[in-house]
Design an enzyme around this catalytic site. Sequence first.
Site, short mmCIF file in Angstrom:
data_model
loop_
_atom_site.label_atom_id
_atom_site.label_comp_id
_atom_site.label_asym_id
_atom_site.label_seq_id
_atom_site.Cartn_x
_atom_site.Cartn_y
_atom_site.Cartn_z
N ASP A 193 0.84 -1.20 0.00
CA ASP A 193 0.00 0.00 0.00
C ASP A 193 0.88 1.25 0.00
O ASP A 193 1.87 1.33 0.72
CB ASP A 193 -0.93 0.00 1.21
CG ASP A 193 -2.09 0.97 1.04
OD1 ASP A 193 -3.23 0.50 0.88
OD2 ASP A 193 -1.86 2.20 1.04
N ILE A 194 0.51 2.21 -0.82
CA ILE A 194 1.31 3.43 -0.97
C ILE A 194 1.25 4.32 0.27
O ILE A 194 2.14 5.12 0.51
CB ILE A 194 0.83 4.20 -2.23
CG1 ILE A 194 1.92 5.12 -2.76
CG2 ILE A 194 -0.46 4.94 -1.97
CD1 ILE A 194 1.63 5.67 -4.15
N HIS A 196 -6.97 -6.03 2.01
CA HIS A 196 -5.83 -5.47 2.76
C HIS A 196 -5.26 -6.54 3.69
O HIS A 196 -6.03 -7.23 4.38
CB HIS A 196 -6.27 -4.30 3.63
CG HIS A 196 -6.79 -3.11 2.89
ND1 HIS A 196 -6.04 -1.97 2.70
CD2 HIS A 196 -7.98 -2.86 2.31
CE1 HIS A 196 -6.76 -1.07 2.03
NE2 HIS A 196 -7.94 -1.59 1.79
N HIS A 205 -10.45 -5.39 -3.34
CA HIS A 205 -9.10 -5.75 -2.91
C HIS A 205 -9.12 -6.11 -1.44
O HIS A 205 -9.98 -5.67 -0.68
CB HIS A 205 -8.12 -4.59 -3.18
CG HIS A 205 -8.58 -3.29 -2.62
ND1 HIS A 205 -9.54 -2.51 -3.22
CD2 HIS A 205 -8.23 -2.63 -1.50
CE1 HIS A 205 -9.76 -1.43 -2.51
NE2 HIS A 205 -8.98 -1.48 -1.45
#
Length: 116
Positions: free
Chosen positions: A33-34, A105, A103
């Site tokens: 994750d960015i 996480h 998505h």
Amino acid sequence: MSSPADCVFCKIRDQEIPSVIIYEDGISFVIRDIEPKAPIHLLVIPKEHFTRLVGLSPEFYETLGAMFTVAQEMARRESIADSGYRLVINQGGDAGQQVDHLHLHVLGGGPLGGMG
Ligand code: AMP
């Protein structure tokens, strides 16, 4: 509601946006994750563009199961399988879903705090 044409995850899949894909198979891929919310924060992303869980046909259940299998494998690779981790799928506005491409996480690497 995003379409595949303007979806950031579709663009990463298609290498139109640079990203480091740390795992890939025929069904999904994984990136970091960015804006990580934990020391380890991965995203397991199906290659096919789905928005939400609601309305998914039973054919997708295999993909969903595969995503969870990949999450376990990534937890093992990141050495958080034993220390613990959290799996999250945000759905819609109240959950803060930012990217309308389903998505999963994977969060871990330290205490995550309670859910309450
Ligand atoms: P969600 O809020 O469940 O839709 O999660 C979307 C996540 O995607 C957020 O945690 C973002 O930080 C992350 N994200 C958005 N763009 C990128 C990107 N280019 N590379 C990696 N992660 C991203």
